[in-house]
Scaffold this active site. Structure first.
Site, PDB file in Angstrom:
ATOM      1  N   ARG A  75       2.165  -3.344  -9.172  1.00 53.03           N
ATOM      2  CA  ARG A  75       3.584  -2.987  -9.009  1.00 53.03           C
ATOM      3  C   ARG A  75       4.358  -3.367 -10.260  1.00 53.03           C
ATOM      4  O   ARG A  75       5.127  -4.320 -10.281  1.00 53.03           O
ATOM      5  CB  ARG A  75       4.099  -3.675  -7.771  1.00 53.03           C
ATOM      6  CG  ARG A  75       3.436  -2.987  -6.586  1.00 53.03           C
ATOM      7  CD  ARG A  75       4.257  -3.008  -5.400  1.00 53.03           C
ATOM      8  NE  ARG A  75       4.021  -1.803  -4.641  1.00 53.03           N
ATOM      9  CZ  ARG A  75       4.364  -1.684  -3.382  1.00 53.03           C
ATOM     10  NH1 ARG A  75       4.960  -2.676  -2.770  1.00 53.03           N
ATOM     11  NH2 ARG A  75       4.149  -0.564  -2.736  1.00 53.03           N
ATOM     12  N   ASP A 130       2.253   4.964  -7.984  1.00 54.75           N
ATOM     13  CA  ASP A 130       2.158   4.034  -6.858  1.00 54.75           C
ATOM     14  C   ASP A 130       2.041   4.773  -5.528  1.00 54.75           C
ATOM     15  O   ASP A 130       3.022   5.196  -4.923  1.00 54.75           O
ATOM     16  CB  ASP A 130       3.401   3.129  -6.869  1.00 54.75           C
ATOM     17  CG  ASP A 130       3.302   2.019  -5.849  1.00 54.75           C
ATOM     18  OD1 ASP A 130       2.455   2.101  -4.942  1.00 54.75           O
ATOM     19  OD2 ASP A 130       4.079   1.066  -5.958  1.00 54.75           O
ATOM     20  N   SER A 184       3.787   3.393  -2.326  1.00 52.90           N
ATOM     21  CA  SER A 184       5.209   3.735  -2.198  1.00 52.90           C
ATOM     22  C   SER A 184       5.397   5.173  -1.751  1.00 52.90           C
ATOM     23  O   SER A 184       6.174   5.453  -0.836  1.00 52.90           O
ATOM     24  CB  SER A 184       5.936   3.569  -3.539  1.00 52.90           C
ATOM     25  OG  SER A 184       5.984   2.232  -3.877  1.00 52.90           O
ATOM     26  N   TYR A 239       6.075  -8.867  -2.810  1.00 51.39           N
ATOM     27  CA  TYR A 239       5.550  -8.787  -1.445  1.00 51.39           C
ATOM     28  C   TYR A 239       5.948 -10.017  -0.639  1.00 51.39           C
ATOM     29  O   TYR A 239       6.371 -11.027  -1.184  1.00 51.39           O
ATOM     30  CB  TYR A 239       4.019  -8.709  -1.478  1.00 51.39           C
ATOM     31  CG  TYR A 239       3.473  -7.378  -1.916  1.00 51.39           C
ATOM     32  CD1 TYR A 239       3.655  -6.240  -1.142  1.00 51.39           C
ATOM     33  CD2 TYR A 239       2.768  -7.269  -3.101  1.00 51.39           C
ATOM     34  CE1 TYR A 239       3.127  -5.034  -1.534  1.00 51.39           C
ATOM     35  CE2 TYR A 239       2.239  -6.052  -3.506  1.00 51.39           C
ATOM     36  CZ  TYR A 239       2.426  -4.936  -2.718  1.00 51.39           C
ATOM     37  OH  TYR A 239       1.900  -3.736  -3.111  1.00 51.39           O
TER      38      TYR A 239
END
Ligand code: NAD
Length: 350
Positions: A93, A101, A104, A201
Site C-alpha cells: 500500500r 491495488d 481496493s 491497517y
C-alpha cells in the site's frame, strides 16, 4: 497490446461478465483453449491462480490473486515447476502501487453491492417517503469496519436515502464517516489512538477494548434495520463483532450482510455462500466473492490493475517484463522464482 505483446485469451473467459470472445478478438487478441495457451505463454494473467497449470514452462510468470495464506499448496506447486508467481493481493500500500491495488478496486465494489444485496432482502424501503397513504421512515443502516468497502457502503446507503452510522477501531475514519453524512459510533481511548499500523491497517485489539466495543455495538444494533460488516485484520481471522444475541435483538425483517464471511466472519451465524434466516426473522447474508456479483466492473477494474502492474515492469527492448527483485513492489508480490518460494510471509512450514 499497447506494449507490443501478442495476447491470447482463454475461450469463454469473459462469459460470466457478459464479455463475449468476439470482444477480445475485436481488441486484437486470439482465442484458444487453456492447455494451448499455458504451454505457449511467457506471461499468464489470471483472476484466481489455478491450483496447477499443466504444461506451463519453467520461467513463465503468473500474475494472479493467490490468497497465499490459504493456498500454500498452490504456491509450493508453482515453485516446484519453476513458475514465477506474482500475487496481486499482496500489492504493497504505497502511492506508486495505488493503481495496481486489487484489494481496493474490488473492496469498493463489494461495499456497494453489499448495500444493494441488503436492500434486495429487506422488505421495506430505504428512503423516507411521504405519500398520501402515509409516511415510510428511512431505513437505519449501521456499517462496522470503515476501510475501502465500508466507505463505499456508507456512500451507497446514503445515496439510497438511509440514515447511516458507522464504527471502526481506527480513529482516522471518524472524519471520513462524517464527511459522507453518517454518524460515527466510537470508543475513544488510548488503544484506538494507536489502532492503525504504519501500513494503514487495523491491529488485533485487547480483550478490554473488545468488551467496551461489544457493549457499544449491543446498544447501537438493537435500533438498526440493516447491518453491514466489513472488518478484516490482514493475516488473521476476521474479528467477531456481532453475536447471536445482538442479532436476536434486531426486529424481524432486519438484514445483516457479512462481507468478512470468507475470513471466518464478523457475524455469529453467518454462513459462506448462504442467506440464513434466524428464528427471529432476521436475515444474515453471506455471499461469497461479492465483487464477482458486479462482474463487468470487477473485471474491468482488475484488468486495469493488471495492466498498470505489467506496464510498470515492461522492458521495451526485451519485449517482456523484467521483475527487479530489489523493487519494493516486486518484493511485496513475488511468491516464487527459480524453483523456490521467495516471499518472507511464506517461510517454510516444516
Ligand atoms: P481492511 O479490508 O483490512 O479492513 C476493513 C476495515 O475493518 C478497516 O477499516 C479496519 O480498520 C476495520 N476493522 C478491523 N478490525 C476491526 C474491529 N475489531 N472493529 C471495527 N473495525 C475493524 O481495510 P482496507 O479497506 O483495506 O483499508 C485499510 C486502510 O488502508 C484504509 O485507511 C485505506 O484508506 C487504506 N488504503 C490505502 C491504500 C494505498 O495507499 N495504496 C489503498 C487502499 C487502502
Amino acid at each position: 497490446m499497447v506494449l507490443g505483446a501478442e495476447v491470447s485469451v482463454e475461450a469463454g473467459a469473459g462469459s460470466g461478465a457478459a464479455i463475449p470472445d468476439i470482444a477480445y478478438v475485436d481488441a486484437g487478441a486470439t482465442i484458444a483453449e487453456r492447455a494451448a495457451l499455458t504451454a505457449a505463454a511467457d506471461l499468464i494473467l489470471a483472476v484466481q491462480a489455478p491450483p496447477t497449470l499443466p504444461g506451463a514452462r519453467a520461467g513463465t510468470a503468473v500474475v494472479a490473486i493467490f490468497a497465499p495464506a490459504a493456498n500454500r499448496a498452490t504456491v509450493d506447486a508453482y515453485a516446484a515447476v519453476g513458475l514465477t508467481a506474482l500475487a496481486m493481493d499482496l500489492m504493497p500500500r504505497i502511492t506508486r502501487a495505488q493503481s495496481m491495488d486489487v484489494l481496493s478496486s474490488q473492496s469498493n465494489l463489494a461495499g456497494y453491492k453489499a448495500v444493494l444485496d441488503a436492500a434486495a432482502e429487506y422488505g421495506r424501503a430505504f428512503p423516507m417517503m411521504m405519500t398520501a397513504a402515509g409516511t415510510i421512515p428511512a431505513a437505519r443502516v449501521f456499517v462496522l469496519g470503515v476501510g475501502v468497502a465500508g466507505l463505499q457502503a456508507i456512500a451507497t446507503a446514503r445515496r439510497l436515502g438511509a440514515v447511516v452510522s458507522a464504527t471502526d477501531v481506527r480513529l482516522a475514519t471518524k472524519e471520513q464517516i462524517q464527511s459522507l453524512g453518517a454518524k460515527p459510533v466510537f470508543i475513544e481511548d488510548e488503544e484506538t489512538r494507536a489502532a492503525e499500523t504504519s501500513g494503514g491497517y487495523a491491529k488485533e485489539m485487547s480483550d478490554a477494548y473488545k468488551a467496551k466495543q461489544a457493549a457499544l455495538i449491543t446498544e447501537t444494533i438493537a435500533k438498526q434495520d440493516i447491518v453491514i460488516t466489513t472488518a478484516l485484520i490482514p493475516g488473521r481471522p476476521a474479528p467477531r463483532l456481532v453475536t447471536a444475541a445482538q442479532v436476536a435483538s434486531m426486529r424481524p425483517g432486519s438484514v445483516l450482510v457479512d462481507l468478512a464471511v470468507e475470513a471466518r466472519g464478523n457475524i455469529e451465524g453467518s454462513v459462506a455462500g448462504e442467506v440464513v434466516e434466524t428464528s427471529g426473522g432476521v436475515k444474515i447474508v453471506g455471499h461469497k466473492n461479492v465483487p464477482s456479483r458486479v462482474p463487468f466492473d470487477a473485471s474491468a477494474l482488475y484488468a486495469r490493475n493488471l495492466f498498470n502492474f505489467v506496464q510498470a515492469f515492461w522492458d521495451k527492448n526485451a519485449g517482456h517484463p523484467v521483475w527487479d527483485r530489489d523493487d519494493e513492489i516486486v518484493k511485496g508480490v513475488m511468491l516464487t522464482e527459480g524453483g523456490a518460494v521467495v516471499h518472507p510471509v511464506m517461510a517454510p512450514t516444516a
